[in-house]
Design a protein around this motif. Structure first.
Motif, PDB file in Angstrom:
ATOM      1  N   HIS A  46     -24.493  54.065  -1.000  1.00 33.07           N
ATOM      2  CA  HIS A  46     -25.880  53.663  -0.764  1.00 33.07           C
ATOM      3  C   HIS A  46     -26.245  52.408  -1.555  1.00 33.07           C
ATOM      4  CE1 HIS A  46     -26.949  56.987   1.751  1.00 33.07           C
ATOM      5  NE2 HIS A  46     -26.588  57.874   0.839  1.00 33.07           N
ATOM      6  N   ILE A  47     -25.689  52.259  -2.738  1.00 31.84           N
ATOM      7  CA  ILE A  47     -25.977  51.090  -3.579  1.00 31.84           C
ATOM      8  C   ILE A  47     -25.315  49.843  -3.009  1.00 31.84           C
ATOM      9  CG2 ILE A  47     -25.579  50.047  -5.855  1.00 31.84           C
ATOM     10  CD1 ILE A  47     -25.782  52.970  -6.975  1.00 31.84           C
ATOM     11  N   THR A  48     -24.061  49.970  -2.582  1.00 29.40           N
ATOM     12  CA  THR A  48     -23.277  48.798  -2.176  1.00 29.40           C
ATOM     13  C   THR A  48     -23.249  48.540  -0.680  1.00 29.40           C
ATOM     14  OG1 THR A  48     -21.224  50.051  -1.964  1.00 29.40           O
ATOM     15  CG2 THR A  48     -21.730  49.117  -4.142  1.00 29.40           C
ATOM     16  N   GLY A  49     -23.457  49.578   0.127  1.00 31.47           N
ATOM     17  CA  GLY A  49     -23.319  49.433   1.568  1.00 31.47           C
ATOM     18  C   GLY A  49     -21.890  49.562   2.048  1.00 31.47           C
ATOM     19  N   ILE A  50     -20.964  49.829   1.142  1.00 35.37           N
ATOM     20  CA  ILE A  50     -19.549  50.012   1.489  1.00 35.37           C
ATOM     21  C   ILE A  50     -19.311  51.498   1.729  1.00 35.37           C
ATOM     22  CG2 ILE A  50     -17.182  49.824   0.631  1.00 35.37           C
ATOM     23  CD1 ILE A  50     -18.178  47.389  -1.020  1.00 35.37           C
ATOM     24  N   THR A  51     -18.685  51.840   2.834  1.00 36.83           N
ATOM     25  CA  THR A  51     -18.463  53.247   3.153  1.00 36.83           C
ATOM     26  C   THR A  51     -17.280  53.807   2.371  1.00 36.83           C
ATOM     27  OG1 THR A  51     -16.933  52.830   4.982  1.00 36.83           O
ATOM     28  CG2 THR A  51     -19.307  52.900   5.519  1.00 36.83           C
ATOM     29  N   PRO A  52     -17.320  55.098   2.069  1.00 37.29           N
ATOM     30  CA  PRO A  52     -16.178  55.731   1.411  1.00 37.29           C
ATOM     31  C   PRO A  52     -14.889  55.578   2.234  1.00 37.29           C
ATOM     32  CG  PRO A  52     -18.080  57.169   1.292  1.00 37.29           C
ATOM     33  CD  PRO A  52     -18.448  56.027   2.205  1.00 37.29           C
ATOM     34  N   GLU A  53     -15.010  55.678   3.541  1.00 37.18           N
ATOM     35  CA  GLU A  53     -13.827  55.560   4.404  1.00 37.18           C
ATOM     36  C   GLU A  53     -13.155  54.198   4.255  1.00 37.18           C
ATOM     37  OE1 GLU A  53     -16.548  58.598   5.653  1.00 37.18           O
ATOM     38  OE2 GLU A  53     -16.924  56.447   5.516  1.00 37.18           O
ATOM     39  N   TYR A  54     -13.949  53.170   4.079  1.00 42.13           N
ATOM     40  CA  TYR A  54     -13.411  51.828   3.890  1.00 42.13           C
ATOM     41  C   TYR A  54     -12.806  51.661   2.499  1.00 42.13           C
ATOM     42  CZ  TYR A  54     -13.106  46.785   3.463  1.00 42.13           C
ATOM     43  OH  TYR A  54     -12.633  45.510   3.254  1.00 42.13           O
ATOM     44  N   ALA A  55     -13.471  52.224   1.484  1.00 43.32           N
ATOM     45  CA  ALA A  55     -13.080  51.986   0.094  1.00 43.32           C
ATOM     46  C   ALA A  55     -11.824  52.735  -0.346  1.00 43.32           C
ATOM     47  CB  ALA A  55     -14.232  52.358  -0.838  1.00 43.32           C
ATOM     48  N   VAL A  56     -11.682  53.987   0.084  1.00 48.03           N
ATOM     49  CA  VAL A  56     -10.571  54.822  -0.394  1.00 48.03           C
ATOM     50  C   VAL A  56      -9.230  54.206   0.003  1.00 48.03           C
ATOM     51  CG1 VAL A  56      -9.462  57.079  -0.177  1.00 48.03           C
ATOM     52  CG2 VAL A  56     -11.939  56.926  -0.482  1.00 48.03           C
ATOM     53  N   GLY A  57      -8.353  54.116  -0.994  1.00 50.06           N
ATOM     54  CA  GLY A  57      -7.014  53.583  -0.779  1.00 50.06           C
ATOM     55  C   GLY A  57      -6.878  52.103  -1.092  1.00 50.06           C
ATOM     56  N   LYS A  58      -7.988  51.452  -1.385  1.00 47.59           N
ATOM     57  CA  LYS A  58      -7.953  50.025  -1.688  1.00 47.59           C
ATOM     58  C   LYS A  58      -8.065  49.806  -3.196  1.00 47.59           C
ATOM     59  CE  LYS A  58      -9.675  48.314   2.682  1.00 47.59           C
ATOM     60  NZ  LYS A  58      -9.795  49.525   3.452  1.00 47.59           N
ATOM     61  N   TYR A  59      -7.556  48.659  -3.652  1.00 51.22           N
ATOM     62  CA  TYR A  59      -7.661  48.300  -5.063  1.00 51.22           C
ATOM     63  C   TYR A  59      -9.100  47.879  -5.337  1.00 51.22           C
ATOM     64  CZ  TYR A  59      -6.804  46.326  -9.636  1.00 51.22           C
ATOM     65  OH  TYR A  59      -6.861  46.059 -10.981  1.00 51.22           O
ATOM     66  N   TYR A  60      -9.755  48.561  -6.264  1.00 50.05           N
ATOM     67  CA  TYR A  60     -11.186  48.406  -6.471  1.00 50.05           C
ATOM     68  C   TYR A  60     -11.613  46.987  -6.835  1.00 50.05           C
ATOM     69  CZ  TYR A  60     -15.951  49.251  -7.864  1.00 50.05           C
ATOM     70  OH  TYR A  60     -17.312  49.177  -7.957  1.00 50.05           O
ATOM     71  N   PHE A  61     -10.968  46.389  -7.810  1.00 47.14           N
ATOM     72  CA  PHE A  61     -11.460  45.128  -8.349  1.00 47.14           C
ATOM     73  C   PHE A  61     -11.093  43.899  -7.529  1.00 47.14           C
ATOM     74  CE2 PHE A  61     -11.497  47.911 -12.104  1.00 47.14           C
ATOM     75  CZ  PHE A  61     -12.851  47.848 -12.364  1.00 47.14           C
ATOM     76  N   THR A  62     -10.221  44.009  -6.557  1.00 44.39           N
ATOM     77  CA  THR A  62      -9.933  42.849  -5.711  1.00 44.39           C
ATOM     78  C   THR A  62     -10.372  43.070  -4.265  1.00 44.39           C
ATOM     79  OG1 THR A  62      -7.673  43.615  -5.303  1.00 44.39           O
ATOM     80  CG2 THR A  62      -7.998  42.033  -7.105  1.00 44.39           C
ATOM     81  N   GLN A  63     -10.306  44.291  -3.775  1.00 45.32           N
ATOM     82  CA  GLN A  63     -10.628  44.538  -2.375  1.00 45.32           C
ATOM     83  C   GLN A  63     -12.022  45.122  -2.141  1.00 45.32           C
ATOM     84  OE1 GLN A  63      -6.856  46.822  -1.806  1.00 45.32           O
ATOM     85  NE2 GLN A  63      -6.686  45.523   0.010  1.00 45.32           N
ATOM     86  N   ILE A  64     -12.611  45.756  -3.140  1.00 43.99           N
ATOM     87  CA  ILE A  64     -13.919  46.392  -2.972  1.00 43.99           C
ATOM     88  C   ILE A  64     -14.992  45.687  -3.793  1.00 43.99           C
ATOM     89  CG2 ILE A  64     -15.236  48.548  -3.215  1.00 43.99           C
ATOM     90  CD1 ILE A  64     -13.030  48.557  -1.033  1.00 43.99           C
ATOM     91  N   ALA A  65     -14.737  45.405  -5.048  1.00 43.87           N
ATOM     92  CA  ALA A  65     -15.756  44.814  -5.933  1.00 43.87           C
ATOM     93  C   ALA A  65     -15.216  43.611  -6.701  1.00 43.87           C
ATOM     94  CB  ALA A  65     -16.271  45.872  -6.896  1.00 43.87           C
ATOM     95  N   PRO A  66     -14.871  42.535  -6.000  1.00 45.96           N
ATOM     96  CA  PRO A  66     -14.381  41.366  -6.730  1.00 45.96           C
ATOM     97  C   PRO A  66     -15.418  40.777  -7.679  1.00 45.96           C
ATOM     98  CG  PRO A  66     -14.661  40.857  -4.392  1.00 45.96           C
ATOM     99  CD  PRO A  66     -14.865  42.335  -4.551  1.00 45.96           C
ATOM    100  N   CYS A  67     -16.707  41.107  -7.482  1.00 51.09           N
ATOM    101  CA  CYS A  67     -17.747  40.618  -8.413  1.00 51.09           C
ATOM    102  C   CYS A  67     -17.595  41.249  -9.795  1.00 51.09           C
ATOM    103  CB  CYS A  67     -19.143  40.889  -7.855  1.00 51.09           C
ATOM    104  SG  CYS A  67     -19.590  42.631  -7.718  1.00 51.09           S
ATOM    105  N   ALA A  68     -16.820  42.324  -9.898  1.00 52.33           N
ATOM    106  CA  ALA A  68     -16.584  42.982 -11.186  1.00 52.33           C
ATOM    107  C   ALA A  68     -15.174  42.699 -11.717  1.00 52.33           C
ATOM    108  CB  ALA A  68     -16.816  44.485 -11.061  1.00 52.33           C
ATOM    109  N   ASN A  69     -14.453  41.828 -11.041  1.00 53.38           N
ATOM    110  CA  ASN A  69     -13.082  41.503 -11.447  1.00 53.38           C
ATOM    111  C   ASN A  69     -13.130  40.359 -12.460  1.00 53.38           C
ATOM    112  OD1 ASN A  69     -10.337  41.509 -11.631  1.00 53.38           O
ATOM    113  ND2 ASN A  69      -9.984  40.482  -9.676  1.00 53.38           N
ATOM    114  N   ASN A  70     -13.560  40.716 -13.677  1.00 56.69           N
ATOM    115  CA  ASN A  70     -13.751  39.713 -14.711  1.00 56.69           C
ATOM    116  C   ASN A  70     -13.528  40.334 -16.090  1.00 56.69           C
ATOM    117  OD1 ASN A  70     -16.246  41.049 -15.484  1.00 56.69           O
ATOM    118  ND2 ASN A  70     -17.192  40.069 -13.709  1.00 56.69           N
ATOM    119  N   PHE A  71     -13.705  39.524 -17.106  1.00 55.26           N
ATOM    120  CA  PHE A  71     -13.495  39.973 -18.486  1.00 55.26           C
ATOM    121  C   PHE A  71     -14.510  41.036 -18.908  1.00 55.26           C
ATOM    122  CE2 PHE A  71     -14.144  39.571 -23.087  1.00 55.26           C
ATOM    123  CZ  PHE A  71     -12.869  39.884 -23.518  1.00 55.26           C
ATOM    124  N   LEU A  72     -15.731  40.953 -18.396  1.00 52.38           N
ATOM    125  CA  LEU A  72     -16.778  41.905 -18.773  1.00 52.38           C
ATOM    126  C   LEU A  72     -16.523  43.318 -18.261  1.00 52.38           C
ATOM    127  CD1 LEU A  72     -20.030  39.826 -18.119  1.00 52.38           C
ATOM    128  CD2 LEU A  72     -19.112  40.537 -20.330  1.00 52.38           C
TER     129      LEU A  72
END
Length: 122
Positions: A46-72
């Motif tokens: 609900h927060i991101t608009g990304i469905t669980p079906e799409y997200a499961v099985g993918k690498y989180y920080f490059t395929q789902i949330a590249p905005c969080a793929n950083n030092f922080l």
């Protein structure tokens, strides 16, 4: 009901099934130790608009949330123990959204977790 800042949250998460994570009052992403999404709960969807079906099985920080793929955020998962809360703005896929993140893992946990509380305000 478990709370976002509960000091025992990691233990609680480890004892929930993927389906039970949908009942959490905040977004939960359960990842394998190498960052592949195992469970993507309804609140997170609900927060991101990304469905669980799409997200499961993918690498989180490059395929789902590249905005969080950083030092922080993503780089902190290299630590053996991680329990940190921080204010953040999610920007990938959705409009910029202010959130409170909690990053969790321990040497004994089976998974690592990326938690999102949308109720954070300035």
């Amino acid at each position: 009901m478990i709370h976002f800042s509960d000091p025992h949250l990691l233990d609680w998460l480890e004892h929930q099934t993927n389906g039970q994570l949908d009942e959490a009052p905040f977004g939960v992403v359960r990842m394998s130790r190498d960052g592949v999404v195992i469970a993507y709960c309804k609140s997170e969807s609900h927060i991101t608009g990304i469905t669980p079906e799409y997200a499961v099985g993918k690498y989180y920080f490059t395929q789902i949330a590249p905005c969080a793929n950083n030092f922080l955020v993503a780089a902190k998962y290299a630590q053996p123990t991680l329990d940190e809360e921080l204010d953040y703005v999610l920007t990938y896929v959705s409009q910029p959204t202010k959130v409170r993140l909690r990053l969790l893992k321990s040497p004994s946990s089976k998974y690592q977790y990326f938690l999102v509380d949308r109720r954070w305000t300035e």
